[in-house]
Design an enzyme around this catalytic site. Structure first.
Site, PDB file in Angstrom:
ATOM      1  N   ARG A 109       0.831  -1.223   0.000  1.00 43.74           N
ATOM      2  CA  ARG A 109       0.000   0.000   0.000  1.00 43.74           C
ATOM      3  C   ARG A 109       0.853   1.255   0.000  1.00 43.74           C
ATOM      4  O   ARG A 109       0.522   2.244  -0.638  1.00 43.74           O
ATOM      5  CB  ARG A 109      -0.895   0.026   1.234  1.00 43.74           C
ATOM      6  CG  ARG A 109      -1.979  -0.990   1.249  1.00 43.74           C
ATOM      7  CD  ARG A 109      -2.772  -0.887   2.527  1.00 43.74           C
ATOM      8  NE  ARG A 109      -3.632   0.277   2.494  1.00 43.74           N
ATOM      9  CZ  ARG A 109      -4.959   0.211   2.367  1.00 43.74           C
ATOM     10  NH1 ARG A 109      -5.558  -0.948   2.306  1.00 43.74           N
ATOM     11  NH2 ARG A 109      -5.670   1.309   2.335  1.00 43.74           N
ATOM     12  N   TYR A 217       1.356 -13.537   0.452  1.00 46.41           N
ATOM     13  CA  TYR A 217       1.825 -13.284  -0.918  1.00 46.41           C
ATOM     14  C   TYR A 217       2.997 -12.317  -0.921  1.00 46.41           C
ATOM     15  O   TYR A 217       3.232 -11.597   0.047  1.00 46.41           O
ATOM     16  CB  TYR A 217       0.687 -12.733  -1.788  1.00 46.41           C
ATOM     17  CG  TYR A 217      -0.044 -11.522  -1.257  1.00 46.41           C
ATOM     18  CD1 TYR A 217       0.497 -10.249  -1.337  1.00 46.41           C
ATOM     19  CD2 TYR A 217      -1.312 -11.647  -0.687  1.00 46.41           C
ATOM     20  CE1 TYR A 217      -0.187  -9.130  -0.871  1.00 46.41           C
ATOM     21  CE2 TYR A 217      -2.006 -10.540  -0.201  1.00 46.41           C
ATOM     22  CZ  TYR A 217      -1.427  -9.285  -0.300  1.00 46.41           C
ATOM     23  OH  TYR A 217      -2.114  -8.181   0.162  1.00 46.41           O
ATOM     24  N   ASP A 295     -14.899   3.074   1.226  1.00 49.15           N
ATOM     25  CA  ASP A 295     -15.409   2.441   2.441  1.00 49.15           C
ATOM     26  C   ASP A 295     -16.512   3.258   3.104  1.00 49.15           C
ATOM     27  O   ASP A 295     -17.374   2.703   3.789  1.00 49.15           O
ATOM     28  CB  ASP A 295     -14.266   2.224   3.449  1.00 49.15           C
ATOM     29  CG  ASP A 295     -13.496   0.940   3.179  1.00 49.15           C
ATOM     30  OD1 ASP A 295     -13.728   0.322   2.109  1.00 49.15           O
ATOM     31  OD2 ASP A 295     -12.664   0.545   4.022  1.00 49.15           O
TER      32      ASP A 295
HETATM   33  C1  LIG Z   1      -7.269  -7.036   6.481  1.00 44.44           C
HETATM   34  C2  LIG Z   1      -7.675  -6.248   5.273  1.00 44.44           C
HETATM   35  C3  LIG Z   1      -7.217  -6.633   4.023  1.00 44.44           C
HETATM   36  C4  LIG Z   1      -7.609  -5.940   2.877  1.00 44.44           C
HETATM   37  N1  LIG Z   1      -7.153  -6.358   1.679  1.00 44.44           N
HETATM   38  C5  LIG Z   1      -7.537  -5.710   0.557  1.00 44.44           C
HETATM   39  C6  LIG Z   1      -7.033  -6.111  -0.719  1.00 44.44           C
HETATM   40  O1  LIG Z   1      -6.238  -7.029  -0.821  1.00 44.44           O
HETATM   41  N2  LIG Z   1      -7.446  -5.439  -1.820  1.00 44.44           N
HETATM   42  C7  LIG Z   1      -8.344  -4.402  -1.746  1.00 44.44           C
HETATM   43  O2  LIG Z   1      -8.696  -3.837  -2.793  1.00 44.44           O
HETATM   44  N3  LIG Z   1      -8.831  -3.995  -0.540  1.00 44.44           N
HETATM   45  C8  LIG Z   1      -8.454  -4.610   0.597  1.00 44.44           C
HETATM   46  N4  LIG Z   1      -8.910  -4.191   1.815  1.00 44.44           N
HETATM   47  C9  LIG Z   1      -9.882  -3.073   1.868  1.00 44.44           C
HETATM   48  C10 LIG Z   1      -9.224  -1.719   1.794  1.00 44.44           C
HETATM   49  O3  LIG Z   1      -8.224  -1.584   2.774  1.00 44.44           O
HETATM   50  C11 LIG Z   1     -10.257  -0.592   1.955  1.00 44.44           C
HETATM   51  O4  LIG Z   1     -11.416  -0.900   1.237  1.00 44.44           O
HETATM   52  C12 LIG Z   1      -9.695   0.729   1.429  1.00 44.44           C
HETATM   53  O5  LIG Z   1      -8.582   1.139   2.197  1.00 44.44           O
HETATM   54  C13 LIG Z   1     -10.759   1.824   1.428  1.00 44.44           C
HETATM   55  O6  LIG Z   1     -10.203   3.000   0.901  1.00 44.44           O
HETATM   56  P1  LIG Z   1     -10.878   4.405   1.207  1.00 44.44           P
HETATM   57  O7  LIG Z   1     -10.046   5.404   0.475  1.00 44.44           O
HETATM   58  O8  LIG Z   1     -12.339   4.349   0.957  1.00 44.44           O
HETATM   59  O9  LIG Z   1     -10.754   4.589   2.779  1.00 44.44           O
HETATM   60  P2  LIG Z   1      -9.472   4.620   3.730  1.00 44.44           P
HETATM   61  O10 LIG Z   1      -8.333   3.901   3.136  1.00 44.44           O
HETATM   62  O11 LIG Z   1      -9.945   4.194   5.061  1.00 44.44           O
HETATM   63  O12 LIG Z   1      -9.094   6.171   3.772  1.00 44.44           O
HETATM   64  C14 LIG Z   1      -9.895   7.092   4.481  1.00 44.44           C
HETATM   65  C15 LIG Z   1      -9.064   8.324   4.790  1.00 44.44           C
HETATM   66  O13 LIG Z   1      -9.894   9.306   5.411  1.00 44.44           O
HETATM   67  C16 LIG Z   1      -9.273   9.807   6.583  1.00 44.44           C
HETATM   68  N5  LIG Z   1     -10.362  10.206   7.496  1.00 44.44           N
HETATM   69  C17 LIG Z   1     -11.150   9.414   8.259  1.00 44.44           C
HETATM   70  N6  LIG Z   1     -12.056  10.161   8.921  1.00 44.44           N
HETATM   71  C18 LIG Z   1     -11.838  11.436   8.563  1.00 44.44           C
HETATM   72  C19 LIG Z   1     -12.474  12.669   8.903  1.00 44.44           C
HETATM   73  N7  LIG Z   1     -13.523  12.711   9.732  1.00 44.44           N
HETATM   74  N8  LIG Z   1     -11.995  13.820   8.358  1.00 44.44           N
HETATM   75  C20 LIG Z   1     -10.937  13.792   7.489  1.00 44.44           C
HETATM   76  N9  LIG Z   1     -10.305  12.652   7.131  1.00 44.44           N
HETATM   77  C21 LIG Z   1     -10.758  11.484   7.658  1.00 44.44           C
HETATM   78  C22 LIG Z   1      -8.444   8.637   7.093  1.00 44.44           C
HETATM   79  O14 LIG Z   1      -7.390   9.093   7.938  1.00 44.44           O
HETATM   80  C23 LIG Z   1      -7.938   8.048   5.785  1.00 44.44           C
HETATM   81  O15 LIG Z   1      -6.761   8.656   5.333  1.00 44.44           O
HETATM   82  C24 LIG Z   1      -8.503  -4.837   2.984  1.00 44.44           C
HETATM   83  C25 LIG Z   1      -8.948  -4.432   4.244  1.00 44.44           C
HETATM   84  C26 LIG Z   1      -8.540  -5.117   5.376  1.00 44.44           C
HETATM   85  C27 LIG Z   1      -9.027  -4.646   6.711  1.00 44.44           C
END
Ligand SMILES: Cc1cc2nc3c(=O)[nH]c(=O)nc-3n(C[C@H](O)[C@H](O)[C@H](O)COP(=O)(O)OP(=O)(O)OC[C@H]3O[C@@H](n4cnc5c(N)ncnc54)[C@H](O)[C@@H]3O)c2cc1C
Length: 387
Positions: A109, A217, A295
């Site tokens: 990542r 992996y 998410d």
């Molecule tokens: C064990 C595990 C394994 C995984 N493996 C995979 C995989 O192999 N492949 C895959 O595609 N996905 C995988 N995922 C899922 C993936 O990690 C998430 O779906 C992804 O990180 C979501 O991205 P996002 O940008 O929506 O949110 P996030 O990555 O959670 O980013 C959200 C951002 O918003 C910030 N934030 C939060 N609240 C606030 C606020 N109130 N104000 C301002 N900023 C805020 C946070 O600090 C963060 O930087 C895995 C998840 C887990 C738990």
């Protein structure tokens, strides 16, 4: 007048991808991140083709895959015997390929985040750190973000890319909170020189057993092995990097498993224990000039490894709609029409995959049902049909 200025809350993979796509289309973007620095800590990701199509469309694929490793046959193996239950063993050495082939890859990542952040900065995007969204407000033509430090920022459109505990969603959707899925993930990394002797079955392998899954992996140019042990439990713990799990606890969770599994755990030292939460699927992700992606909109279980890919795909599609349509509501309606069915399908399939693989009958050495074939889901190209 068209949309000119977009505020994105959250600099995760979804938020940054959306920001880059918007900047490339000439819109002005500000990203507001709660953390004091934009950085990723250590874990790996399966990078599906959908996400790679997005990076190709953004002109970033070569840079992204430069450190990634081919995922190989992604075999499911029996937890004790390592008999192949599904897929093919792949004896590749885990080194990166030339990046040309359309194949699923594994990536660190932090490597991906680095590429995205560099592109965001190159395009002139502005990131504001230490800005935690508390709530938003709207008036005619404007959406405003209000932060916990008392400051606020206004834009034509506000995008909640703020993850599973989204503040944007908390305001938009009543009586709705992250749902503990009765699973935790033990996550850790092992340098390849220490892992090598337990990697004889190939660069990727998913061991499955009753109530547990162990996925390992190679990534980071083949120098590091990513371990993720998913375990059913009634003990609710938060998600994130804050809870250390002693090696003995992980060893207990996978006691009696194949020596490649226990050997890697022994080499790993302590792990992080990460509670797995999902969010209920919604029929809309938007309210007025505010919408969500990733998410925040559809957190899912990681049994198909597609959550981040969905955030990346959302980010790209949303940016194209905002660039094409000058009315925010119209852009959001098209975005939702393109994305809600797809993400709901992947959300449900991820849950089903966990149920099927973790209910394996240990005596009959058979799967409880046909695992989800995620290739078709992984191969979907979100960059087409956006006309
Ligand atoms: C064990 C595990 C394994 C995984 N493996 C995979 C995989 O192999 N492949 C895959 O595609 N996905 C995988 N995922 C899922 C993936 O990690 C998430 O779906 C992804 O990180 C979501 O991205 P996002 O940008 O929506 O949110 P996030 O990555 O959670 O980013 C959200 C951002 O918003 C910030 N934030 C939060 N609240 C606030 C606020 N109130 N104000 C301002 N900023 C805020 C946070 O600090 C963060 O930087 C895995 C998840 C887990 C738990």
């Amino acid at each position: 007048m068209g949309l000119a200025k977009i505020a994105i809350i959250g600099a995760g993979l979804g938020g940054l991808t959306c920001a880059i796509a918007l900047l490339q289309r000439g819109l002005k973007v500000d990203v507001f991140e709660a953390a004091n620095a934009i950085e990723e800590t250590g874990a790996g990701l399966t990078l599906g083709l959908g996400a790679q199509h997005v990076f190709r469309a953004l002109g970033l694929k070569a840079k992204v895959v430069a450190t990634a490793c081919p995922a190989g046959g992604l075999p499911f193996l029996h937890y004790r015997s390592a008999a192949v239950l599904l897929g093919d063993l792949d004896k590749g050495d885990g080194a990166p390929d030339d990046g040309e082939a359309n194949i699923i890859r594994h990536i660190y990542r932090a490597d991906l985040q680095k590429v995205l952040l560099a592109e965001f900065e190159k395009l002139g995007g502005t990131a504001h750190t230490g800005k935690r969204l508390k709530h938003y407000s709207q008036s005619t033509g404007t959406a405003s973000a209000h932060f916990s430090d008392g400051s606020q920022a206004s834009a034509d459109v506000l995008i909640g890319a703020d993850g599973v505990r989204s503040a944007a969603r908390a305001q938009m959707v009543q009586d709705d909170s992250p749902r503990f899925t009765n699973h935790v993930a033990y996550r850790c990394l092992v340098p390849m020189e220490r892992a090598q002797k337990f990697m004889g079955l190939g660069r990727s392998a998913i061991f499955i057993g009753p109530g547990r899954t162990f996925n390992r992996y190679t990534m980071a140019k083949g120098t590091v092995v990513n371990l993720a042990g998913l375990v059913e439990t009634n003990e609710e713990v938060p998600e994130g990097w804050s809870i250390a799990a002693p090696q003995a606890e992980v060893m207990r969770a996978f006691g009696g498993w194949h020596p490649d599994v226990t050997g890697l755990i022994a080499e790993a030292g302590d792990s992080i224990k990460w509670g797995l939460y999902d969010r209920a699927p919604l029929s809309t992700w938007s309210e007025g000039r505010v919408t969500m992606l990733g998410d925040a909109a559809h957190a899912m279980l990681p049994f198909l490894g597609m959550g981040a890919a969905m955030a990346i795909e959302d980010g790209y599609v949303l940016a194209q709609m905002l660039a094409q349509l000058s009315d925010a509501r119209e852009a959001f309606a098209r975005y939702e029409a393109l994305r809600i069915t797809r993400t709901n399908e992947v959300h449900a399939a991820s849950k089903r995959q966990g149920e099927i693989t973790q209910s394996i009958d240990p005596d009959n050495f058979a799967l409880a049902g046909a695992p989800v074939n995620n290739r078709a889901m992984m191969e979907f190209d979100p960059t087409t049909g956006l006309g």
